[in-house]
Design a protein around this motif. Structure first.
Motif, PDB file in Angstrom:
ATOM      1  N   TYR A  33      45.163  68.988  71.650  1.00 26.57           N
ATOM      2  CA  TYR A  33      45.348  69.335  70.235  1.00 26.57           C
ATOM      3  C   TYR A  33      44.205  68.752  69.409  1.00 26.57           C
ATOM      4  CZ  TYR A  33      50.033  68.833  72.304  1.00 26.57           C
ATOM      5  OH  TYR A  33      51.120  68.884  73.136  1.00 26.57           O
ATOM      6  N   LEU A  96      51.334  65.875  78.276  1.00 24.72           N
ATOM      7  CA  LEU A  96      51.894  66.675  79.342  1.00 24.72           C
ATOM      8  C   LEU A  96      52.760  67.753  78.692  1.00 24.72           C
ATOM      9  CD1 LEU A  96      52.981  63.738  81.663  1.00 24.72           C
ATOM     10  CD2 LEU A  96      51.108  65.324  82.093  1.00 24.72           C
ATOM     11  N   VAL A  97      53.088  68.771  79.446  1.00 22.09           N
ATOM     12  CA  VAL A  97      54.049  69.769  78.990  1.00 22.09           C
ATOM     13  C   VAL A  97      55.041  70.004  80.125  1.00 22.09           C
ATOM     14  CG1 VAL A  97      52.513  70.952  77.380  1.00 22.09           C
ATOM     15  CG2 VAL A  97      52.599  71.682  79.757  1.00 22.09           C
ATOM     16  N   GLY A  98      56.195  70.558  79.772  1.00 26.47           N
ATOM     17  CA  GLY A  98      57.142  70.824  80.850  1.00 26.47           C
ATOM     18  C   GLY A  98      58.578  70.831  80.429  1.00 26.47           C
ATOM     19  N   GLY A  99      58.818  71.117  79.134  1.00 32.79           N
ATOM     20  CA  GLY A  99      60.211  71.272  78.736  1.00 32.79           C
ATOM     21  C   GLY A  99      60.887  69.989  78.327  1.00 32.79           C
ATOM     22  N   VAL A 100      60.142  68.899  78.305  1.00 29.50           N
ATOM     23  CA  VAL A 100      60.695  67.639  77.815  1.00 29.50           C
ATOM     24  C   VAL A 100      59.775  67.123  76.711  1.00 29.50           C
ATOM     25  CG1 VAL A 100      61.877  67.040  79.951  1.00 29.50           C
ATOM     26  CG2 VAL A 100      59.507  66.340  79.608  1.00 29.50           C
ATOM     27  N   PRO A 101      60.268  66.267  75.867  1.00 31.65           N
ATOM     28  CA  PRO A 101      59.479  65.850  74.696  1.00 31.65           C
ATOM     29  C   PRO A 101      58.400  64.818  75.012  1.00 31.65           C
ATOM     30  CG  PRO A 101      61.599  64.775  74.677  1.00 31.65           C
ATOM     31  CD  PRO A 101      61.633  65.731  75.822  1.00 31.65           C
ATOM     32  N   TYR A 102      57.363  65.235  75.708  1.00 29.45           N
ATOM     33  CA  TYR A 102      56.259  64.320  75.944  1.00 29.45           C
ATOM     34  C   TYR A 102      55.505  64.062  74.646  1.00 29.45           C
ATOM     35  CZ  TYR A 102      56.930  65.301  80.904  1.00 29.45           C
ATOM     36  OH  TYR A 102      57.449  65.432  82.147  1.00 29.45           O
ATOM     37  N   GLU A 103      55.254  62.774  74.403  1.00 27.73           N
ATOM     38  CA  GLU A 103      54.527  62.456  73.173  1.00 27.73           C
ATOM     39  C   GLU A 103      53.057  62.792  73.324  1.00 27.73           C
ATOM     40  OE1 GLU A 103      56.011  60.221  75.125  1.00 27.73           O
ATOM     41  OE2 GLU A 103      54.888  58.349  75.252  1.00 27.73           O
ATOM     42  N   GLN A 104      52.408  62.945  72.203  1.00 28.74           N
ATOM     43  CA  GLN A 104      50.981  63.200  72.170  1.00 28.74           C
ATOM     44  C   GLN A 104      50.243  61.863  72.091  1.00 28.74           C
ATOM     45  OE1 GLN A 104      50.010  66.132  69.157  1.00 28.74           O
ATOM     46  NE2 GLN A 104      51.757  67.388  69.726  1.00 28.74           N
ATOM     47  N   TYR A 105      49.222  61.737  72.922  1.00 22.77           N
ATOM     48  CA  TYR A 105      48.376  60.541  72.920  1.00 22.77           C
ATOM     49  C   TYR A 105      47.095  60.876  72.179  1.00 22.77           C
ATOM     50  CZ  TYR A 105      51.480  58.663  76.503  1.00 22.77           C
ATOM     51  OH  TYR A 105      52.574  58.211  77.175  1.00 22.77           O
ATOM     52  N   PHE A 106      46.785  60.069  71.191  1.00 21.01           N
ATOM     53  CA  PHE A 106      45.653  60.360  70.308  1.00 21.01           C
ATOM     54  C   PHE A 106      44.412  59.569  70.704  1.00 21.01           C
ATOM     55  CE2 PHE A 106      47.154  62.945  66.763  1.00 21.01           C
ATOM     56  CZ  PHE A 106      48.518  62.932  66.991  1.00 21.01           C
ATOM     57  N   GLY A 107      43.264  60.195  70.471  1.00 24.00           N
ATOM     58  CA  GLY A 107      42.002  59.510  70.591  1.00 24.00           C
ATOM     59  C   GLY A 107      41.679  58.729  69.329  1.00 24.00           C
TER      60      GLY A 107
ATOM     61  N   PHE B  35      59.247  62.835  65.368  1.00 20.86           N
ATOM     62  CA  PHE B  35      58.454  61.737  65.906  1.00 20.86           C
ATOM     63  C   PHE B  35      58.075  60.788  64.770  1.00 20.86           C
ATOM     64  CE2 PHE B  35      57.140  63.625  70.050  1.00 20.86           C
ATOM     65  CZ  PHE B  35      57.514  64.940  69.844  1.00 20.86           C
ATOM     66  N   TYR B  37      54.955  57.933  64.195  1.00 18.27           N
ATOM     67  CA  TYR B  37      53.714  57.334  64.671  1.00 18.27           C
ATOM     68  C   TYR B  37      53.296  56.231  63.726  1.00 18.27           C
ATOM     69  CZ  TYR B  37      52.659  60.870  68.243  1.00 18.27           C
ATOM     70  OH  TYR B  37      52.672  61.676  69.359  1.00 18.27           O
ATOM     71  N   MET B  45      46.421  56.367  66.449  1.00 18.27           N
ATOM     72  CA  MET B  45      47.804  56.800  66.248  1.00 18.27           C
ATOM     73  C   MET B  45      48.625  56.329  67.434  1.00 18.27           C
ATOM     74  SD  MET B  45      48.047  58.583  63.414  1.00 18.27           S
ATOM     75  CE  MET B  45      49.408  59.729  63.559  1.00 18.27           C
ATOM     76  N   PHE B  47      52.355  56.225  69.165  1.00 15.44           N
ATOM     77  CA  PHE B  47      53.690  56.800  69.201  1.00 15.44           C
ATOM     78  C   PHE B  47      54.743  55.692  69.201  1.00 15.44           C
ATOM     79  CE2 PHE B  47      57.215  59.356  70.321  1.00 15.44           C
ATOM     80  CZ  PHE B  47      57.890  58.732  71.355  1.00 15.44           C
ATOM     81  N   TYR B  50      61.058  59.005  69.326  1.00 12.21           N
ATOM     82  CA  TYR B  50      61.315  60.447  69.284  1.00 12.21           C
ATOM     83  C   TYR B  50      62.819  60.712  69.188  1.00 12.21           C
ATOM     84  CZ  TYR B  50      62.106  65.175  70.981  1.00 12.21           C
ATOM     85  OH  TYR B  50      62.530  66.479  71.105  1.00 12.21           O
ATOM     86  N   ARG B  95      58.179  68.721  65.346  1.00  7.83           N
ATOM     87  CA  ARG B  95      57.822  69.826  66.225  1.00  7.83           C
ATOM     88  C   ARG B  95      58.939  70.851  66.109  1.00  7.83           C
ATOM     89  NH1 ARG B  95      61.407  70.998  69.960  1.00  7.83           N
ATOM     90  NH2 ARG B  95      61.376  68.892  70.778  1.00  7.83           N
ATOM     91  N   PHE B  99      60.519  72.634  73.543  1.00  7.89           N
ATOM     92  CA  PHE B  99      59.420  72.399  74.470  1.00  7.89           C
ATOM     93  C   PHE B  99      59.418  73.435  75.575  1.00  7.89           C
ATOM     94  CE2 PHE B  99      57.294  68.642  73.105  1.00  7.89           C
ATOM     95  CZ  PHE B  99      58.224  67.960  72.343  1.00  7.89           C
ATOM     96  N   ALA B 100      60.587  73.944  75.928  1.00  9.84           N
ATOM     97  CA  ALA B 100      60.656  74.965  76.969  1.00  9.84           C
ATOM     98  C   ALA B 100      59.938  76.239  76.545  1.00  9.84           C
ATOM     99  CB  ALA B 100      62.119  75.262  77.302  1.00  9.84           C
ATOM    100  N   GLN B 104      54.531  72.848  70.699  1.00 10.63           N
ATOM    101  CA  GLN B 104      54.049  71.481  70.831  1.00 10.63           C
ATOM    102  C   GLN B 104      53.427  70.924  69.558  1.00 10.63           C
ATOM    103  OE1 GLN B 104      54.110  69.497  73.554  1.00 10.63           O
ATOM    104  NE2 GLN B 104      54.879  70.910  75.080  1.00 10.63           N
ATOM    105  N   LEU B 106      52.488  69.472  66.028  1.00  6.63           N
ATOM    106  CA  LEU B 106      53.240  68.613  65.122  1.00  6.63           C
ATOM    107  C   LEU B 106      52.813  68.855  63.675  1.00  6.63           C
ATOM    108  CD1 LEU B 106      53.183  65.220  67.060  1.00  6.63           C
ATOM    109  CD2 LEU B 106      54.969  66.961  67.036  1.00  6.63           C
TER     110      LEU B 106
END
Lengths: 115, 118
Positions: A33, A96-107, B35, B37, B45, B47, B50, B95, B99-100, B104, B106
């Motif tokens: 993102y 990650l993606v896959g139907g669970v709420p994976y958080e976003q890791y920021f740079g 979420f 942050y 940022m 996390f 959630y 969000r 997710f399914a 994604q 935000l």
């Protein structure tokens, strides 16, 4: 070096020039993102890549903005003919993606200043 | 229309006190996630916590808990026993969609700057 990395950390450019901002996501993260944070403001969504799907470009503010993601990994955000209002911190995140709420890791972000 | 509203631009709290940061949201999608942050002065940022729209219980992570009031569309962050290191900007984000479905991205609020005084 397991986190999201971005380069450059700071970029000063003259109005009208093109700039490229780079993001290297966490290895194995299929979602990437780009967000923009203007001074003292919240984050504004720009674009989202997920695997081989077409990117969600709904947040790009104008056609001067574009992004690509090569090989499902590194991404480049390009701003053409920069304007002063483009000055902001540009943040990249991956998850990650896959139907669970994976958080976003920021740079750490790239601070862009257009003079 | 604002999707995420954080009405407190700044808050000042004494160390060791509990603090509540407000967040209200607006969505018509039955499936969504919320979420929080933290953004220290260094800019990264981080996390914190959630809450899914279908979760029956309020989320907790250590000193952080989320007071989720679905009918009021609020998702306030509660920090117990605040510490000096908690001084930072705090952002609430949402969000929409499940997710399914691949949703994604935000949407962030404007943030609350929290200052912990010794």
């Amino acid at each position: 070096g397991a986190g999201v990395s971005q380069s450059p950390s700071n970029k000063v450019t003259e109005k009208g020039k093109d700039v490229e901002l780079r993001c290297d996501p966490i290895s194995g993260h299929t979602a990437l993102y780009w967000y923009r944070q203007s001074l003292g403001q919240g984050l504004e969504f720009l674009i989202y890549f997920q695997g081989n799907s077409a990117p969600d470009k709904s947040g790009l503010p104008s056609d001067r903005f574009s992004a690509e993601r090569t090989g499902g990994s590194v991404s480049t955000l390009t701003i053409q003919r920069t304007q002063q209002e483009d000055s902001a911190v540009y943040l990249c995140a991956s998850s990650l993606v896959g139907g669970v709420p994976y958080e976003q890791y920021f740079g750490p972000g790239t601070r862009l200043t257009v003079t | 229309a604002q999707k995420i509203t954080q009405t407190q631009p700044g808050m000042f709290v004494q160390e060791k006190e509990a603090v509540t940061l407000d967040c209200t949201y607006d969505t018509s999608d039955p499936s969504y996630g919320l979420f929080w942050y933290k953004q220290p002065s260094s800019g990264e940022m981080i996390f914190l916590i959630y809450q899914g729209s279908y979760d029956q219980q309020n989320a907790t992570e250590g000193r952080y808990s989320l007071n989720f009031q679905k009918a009021r569309k609020s998702a306030n962050l509660v920090i117990s026993a605040s510490q000096l290191g908690d001084s930072a900007m705090y952002f609430c984000a949402m969000r929409e969609g499940s997710f399914a479905q691949g949703a994604q991205k935000l949407v962030f609020g404007q943030g609350t700057r929290l200052t912990i005084n010794p």
